[in-house]
Design a protein around this motif. Structure first.
Motif, short mmCIF file in Angstrom:
data_model
loop_
_atom_site.label_atom_id
_atom_site.label_comp_id
_atom_site.label_asym_id
_atom_site.label_seq_id
_atom_site.Cartn_x
_atom_site.Cartn_y
_atom_site.Cartn_z
N ASN A 67 0.87 -1.21 -0.03
CA ASN A 67 0.31 -0.03 0.04
C ASN A 67 0.75 1.40 0.04
N ILE A 68 1.85 0.96 0.16
CA ILE A 68 2.68 2.48 0.28
C ILE A 68 4.01 2.53 -1.03
N MET A 69 3.79 1.73 -1.20
CA MET A 69 4.61 0.96 -3.27
C MET A 69 3.77 1.74 -3.93
N PRO A 70 4.13 3.36 -4.83
CA PRO A 70 3.59 3.59 -6.07
C PRO A 70 2.78 2.37 -6.62
N LEU A 71 3.88 1.69 -7.51
CA LEU A 71 3.91 0.93 -8.62
C LEU A 71 2.43 0.04 -8.60
N SER A 72 1.69 -0.14 -7.23
CA SER A 72 0.62 -0.90 -6.62
C SER A 72 -0.53 -0.55 -7.83
N TYR A 73 -0.18 1.22 -7.00
CA TYR A 73 -1.58 2.16 -7.89
C TYR A 73 -1.41 2.67 -9.40
N ALA A 74 -0.41 2.22 -9.93
CA ALA A 74 -0.52 1.82 -11.25
C ALA A 74 -1.28 0.80 -11.64
N VAL A 75 -0.40 0.04 -10.96
CA VAL A 75 -1.44 -1.60 -11.58
C VAL A 75 -2.37 -1.24 -11.70
N HIS A 76 -3.39 -1.27 -10.20
CA HIS A 76 -4.82 -0.91 -9.63
C HIS A 76 -5.61 -0.25 -10.89
N GLY A 77 -5.23 0.51 -11.09
CA GLY A 77 -4.90 1.87 -12.00
C GLY A 77 -5.65 1.29 -13.08
N LEU A 78 -4.99 0.34 -14.09
CA LEU A 78 -4.65 -0.14 -15.13
C LEU A 78 -5.57 -1.91 -14.71
N GLN A 79 -5.65 -1.79 -13.73
CA GLN A 79 -6.93 -3.09 -13.70
C GLN A 79 -7.95 -2.20 -13.29
#
Lengths: 251, 271
Positions: A200-212
């Motif tokens: 949750n504190i890693m930016p790439l997680s949000y990018a990947v969630h956005g793609l999903q």
């Protein structure tokens, strides 16, 4: 902040890249080759009807991850060279502002990142028939954003490396944990509490969630917008921290 | 440039000569008072006070490791100093307004090897707020016009360091700080460069040039002799020859060092 100086810094970085066609080719072509690899990896999977292909899930996430990795490496090495060669110290004795330098760098690599994202996304759509619900424009946007994220973190990490060898070693530290925890291998909701909190504190997680989100919904969702804002905030924070590492006066 | 005329000229405690030993009595480009620099526990510069006259060539001479580079870095404002006052062009060293007026050429040429000569100059012109035409003009001035489109990495060592120099000239500095600009160059090129430096001084630029080759001291109007982080003397080449009682500047410097060491040993024995 001086737009002319930022722009000339951006042009200078692009000219340096232009003198190195092999690097340009690698930046533009490698993500597509890796996509091809992923495509063939799942070529023979047997699917129940109406279940989406694994390639549609994994390939899509790859579109967000490649630009991040490539731009992180390119930026941290280029900036490190600037620090070692003495050109940075020289620039800091001139009227140029630190922000002009950092944003000039970020802009130049973002242009490269956009080209890379266009090539990779085009390959995924037209050659490998990637099927998602949302618009491809959002995919390109997220790719560019993760690339800029790579630039920002690369600029920051270059301050903590004194040799190119060390700079490369930052990849396993900064990049690989984010790839492991971003939801590519295991959905984030299924991770244990500690890993999920880390993710949750890693930016790439949000990018990947956005793609999903783009893959699952035809229209942009509010959750997608939140993801984009979070990644953008990480980019700004990274650039600000990087500017603190550019010291005019040293010991 | 009125700020220079109104600048107070402090009494230099170390310099045994008038503030401007070259005799013009003009205003000072740089004045330094009680400059000390520590790196960790090690003292790199010990209580240096001196003046650098405007529109002249001042040579900063001393063996390697004597603190020449640290002194220059302090002047251009990239060195953290422990104590002292540095006034450069009427402002404290490192003042943002000085970045337009001070050119600094580091010992190792700091240009982009993967850019052409002209692209290097254009970039440094633009960060100084200059134009593309400035870049071309400077290129002609340093005799690199024929190599404009050549990649910097393909140049010879001498040409490469001249590109580095040109990148500082393109900002039209009032004070030019050059760290060993002639090291490793052939005699013809060295003579050419010194000719250029004199011409620039004649046009009003203040130059501070370091070297560890004493024979180059003869080209300077004023000399700062540095050893072990201490300023031994500020004088003209003629005065150095006279004090050392020889025409050989290297020998004169050596004799000065010996005399200073003998003094130090004498005072230690007395206490």
């Amino acid at each position: 902040m001086n737009v002319a100086m930022m722009w000339s810094t951006c042009l200078r970085v692009l000219r340096q890249l232009k003198g190195d066609p092999r690097s340009i080719a690698l930046i533009l072509v490698v993500p597509s080759l890796l996509l091809a690899l992923v495509y063939w990896l799942y070529e023979n999977e047997i699917l129940a009807p109406s279940v989406p292909r694994t390639f549609d899930r994994v390939g899509l996430m790859m579109l967000g991850i490649f630009p991040f990795v490539v731009m992180f490496l390119v930026t941290s090495i280029t900036m490190l060279r600037e620090r070692i060669s003495g050109t940075l110290e020289r620039l800091l004795t001139t009227p140029v502002h630190k922000a002009d330098l950092l944003f000039g760098y970020a802009l130049a690599f973002s242009i490269m990142a956009a080209l890379q994202a266009l090539v990779a996304t085009g390959t995924a759509y037209w050659i490998f028939g990637l099927k998602i619900a949302g618009n491809a424009g959002w995919v390109v946007l997220i790719s560019v954003l993760t690339a800029v994220l790579g630039v920002a973190l690369g600029l920051l990490c270059s301050a903590f490396a004194t040799t190119e060898f060390q700079a490369v070693q930052f990849m396993p530290v900064v990049v690989i944990p984010q790839i492991l925890l971003c939801g590519l291998f295991v959905a984030r909701a299924q991770m244990n509490g500690v890993l999920e909190a880390l993710s949750n504190i890693m930016p790439l997680s949000y990018a990947v969630h956005g793609l999903q989100e783009v893959a699952g919904h035809a229209d942009p969702t509010s959750s997608l917008v939140t993801d984009l804002v979070v990644v953008a905030a990480f980019v700004v924070a990274g650039l600000l921290l990087a500017s603190l590492t550019l010291r005019r006066r040293t010991r | 440039m009125s700020h220079r005329a109104t600048m107070p000229v402090p009494e230099p405690p170390f310099a045994p000569m008038p503030a401007d030993p070259s005799g013009a009595g003009g205003s000072m480009g740089v004045s330094v008072e009680g400059l000390r620099v520590f790196r960790g526990k090690k003292q790199v510069l010990a209580n240096i006070s001196c003046n650098i006259p405007e529109g002249r060539i001042t040579g900063l001479l001393g063996p390697s490791g004597s603190g020449k580079t640290t002194f220059m870095r302090a002047l251009v404002g990239v060195q953290t100093i422990t104590a002292g006052t540095l006034t450069v062009l009427g402002r404290p060293a490192g003042d943002p307004r000085n970045r337009h007026d001070v050119g600094y050429v580091t010992q190792a040429p700091s240009v982009y090897p993967d850019l052409s000569v002209l692209d290097n100059l254009r970039y440094f012109a633009s960060v100084h707020g200059g134009s593309r035409e400035d870049a071309g003009a400077v290129l002609t001035a340093v005799g690199l016009a024929d190599l404009a489109t050549r990649k910097a990495s393909k140049l010879s060592g001498g040409q490469f360091s001249r590109v580095s120099l040109a990148c500082a000239l393109v900002g039209k500095p009032k004070l030019l700080v050059l760290d060993e600009p002639t090291v490793g160059l052939d005699p013809v090129l060295r003579a050419e460069l010194w000719g250029q430096f004199s011409a620039m001084a004649a046009e009003g630029t203040t130059l501070l040039i370091s070297s560890h080759v004493m024979e180059e001291a003869g080209h300077c109007d004023s000399l700062l002799l540095l050893r072990g982080g201490m300023l031994l003397a500020q004088l003209t080449p003629a005065q150095l020859r006279q004090r050392g009682d020889t025409d050989d500047l290297e020998l004169a410097f050596l004799r000065l060092i010996r005399a200073a060491e003998a003094d130090a040993a004498g005072s230690e024995a007395a206490s």
